[in-house]
Enzyme design. Sequence first.
Site, mmCIF file in Angstrom:
data_model
loop_
_atom_site.group_PDB
_atom_site.id
_atom_site.type_symbol
_atom_site.label_atom_id
_atom_site.label_comp_id
_atom_site.label_asym_id
_atom_site.label_seq_id
_atom_site.Cartn_x
_atom_site.Cartn_y
_atom_site.Cartn_z
ATOM 1 C CD GLU A 275 -2.853 -1.152 0.045
ATOM 2 O OE1 GLU A 275 -3.160 -0.069 -0.479
ATOM 3 O OE2 GLU A 275 -3.269 -2.251 -0.379
ATOM 4 C CG HIS A 278 -0.896 1.287 -4.473
ATOM 5 N ND1 HIS A 278 -0.799 1.008 -5.827
ATOM 6 C CD2 HIS A 278 -1.442 0.178 -3.899
ATOM 7 C CE1 HIS A 278 -1.261 -0.208 -6.060
ATOM 8 N NE2 HIS A 278 -1.649 -0.736 -4.912
ATOM 9 C CG ASP A 356 2.677 -6.835 -5.959
ATOM 10 O OD1 ASP A 356 2.105 -6.430 -4.932
ATOM 11 O OD2 ASP A 356 2.140 -7.591 -6.796
#
Length: 416
Positions: A275, A278, A356
């Site tokens: 997260e 991102h 990732d």
Amino acid sequence: MNGYGLVVFWTLLLTFFLKVVADILNLASSRADLPEEFHGVFDPDAYRKSQEYLRATTGFSIAEAAFGLAVLLVFWFAGGFELLDRFFRGFGFGALPTGLLYIGSILLLQAVEGFPFTLYRTFVIEERFGFNKTTPAVFAADTVKSLLLALLLGVPALALLLSFFAYAGDSAWLWAWGVFVLLTLMLQYVAPAWIMPLFNRFEPLGDGELKTAILHYARHTEFPLSGIFVIDGSKRSSKANAFFTGFGSRKRIALFDTLIANHTVDELVGVLAHETGHFRKRHVVINMVLGMLNLGIMFYLLSLFMLNRQLFDAFYMSEVSVYGSLVFFMLLYTPAEFLLSIFLQVLSRRHEYEADAYAVSTSENGEALAEALKKLSRSNLSNLTPHPFYVFLNYSHPPVLDRIRRIRQMSGSGVS
């Protein structure tokens, strides 16, 4: 039926046909043998259950889409749009109240049409496969809260939009774009503090190994994390999730209690790292900018079709109106929205790979994210072998097996 009507009609049929084809191909791609990567995570019963869940949800989805399409077409060709317009015009209200009632009634009819499907999905399908934790009381409370929010937020926003296009002339789309971008940003800011707590309880994560590990990772990556919260997601579903909220120095991580219960500390840090990726890769900003651009383009095109007589003829309407233009333009905009959704899905899958990669390169245990994904797949009964065409149309995330293989490659080679 004129050209506008034909565009809408055939687009509705084509999108439904593509959905059904993708669903059938997706079912056909289901493999009897468990992929080797998931040995030790899925036992034979769990894997068989995931395939049964896929069949149940796919069949239900097709039935729901078919029913929704049939209702829309019957309403359209039976003159429903015109009958509804005459009904509300008969009260003699002004253009704005009539427009609010007209659009509100269409949205209400749409909600009523979908309500039985929501009930069946929640209390039959999700219950059958062990996901549903929602009680009838919680479901009723959520429905009432959602309706009240729609009235409190949706009615003023719709009134603004109708007013702009009724009174602002050629610059209406610019006014609408600017104001709705501002409202969207405000909603992004206030939702975590005022709206989300209406549905879920947010509690600060207590001291312990998990909190220490998360704060250590945040310091290591110089990520401005202002709070770590636990959400009582288990009162509605056994499925798990995690997400960030907030802007600037007020970023908060929210972890579902179901996620914490089923994963190790390293795995949870891996999810947090993903997260964080991102944010670091500016995916949130990119998506927000794209959404704003789409909104501006949509409002501009709406201004071109405002009070278009041929568009109203396509839906058997005798009177033109601003509110009717809005409803019928959104149906006409379906092809553009469909193509845009495919583009955004492709972009989103690329962003997931990038997040990732960031997680692997910044975590002390790069493969922990892969282990978390495997457990999440087991907990959510995910489809491990989706068809590429179904992925192309529907997946915002890459197939989990593809993500795990890339994570393994990056962890083994040190590539970030």
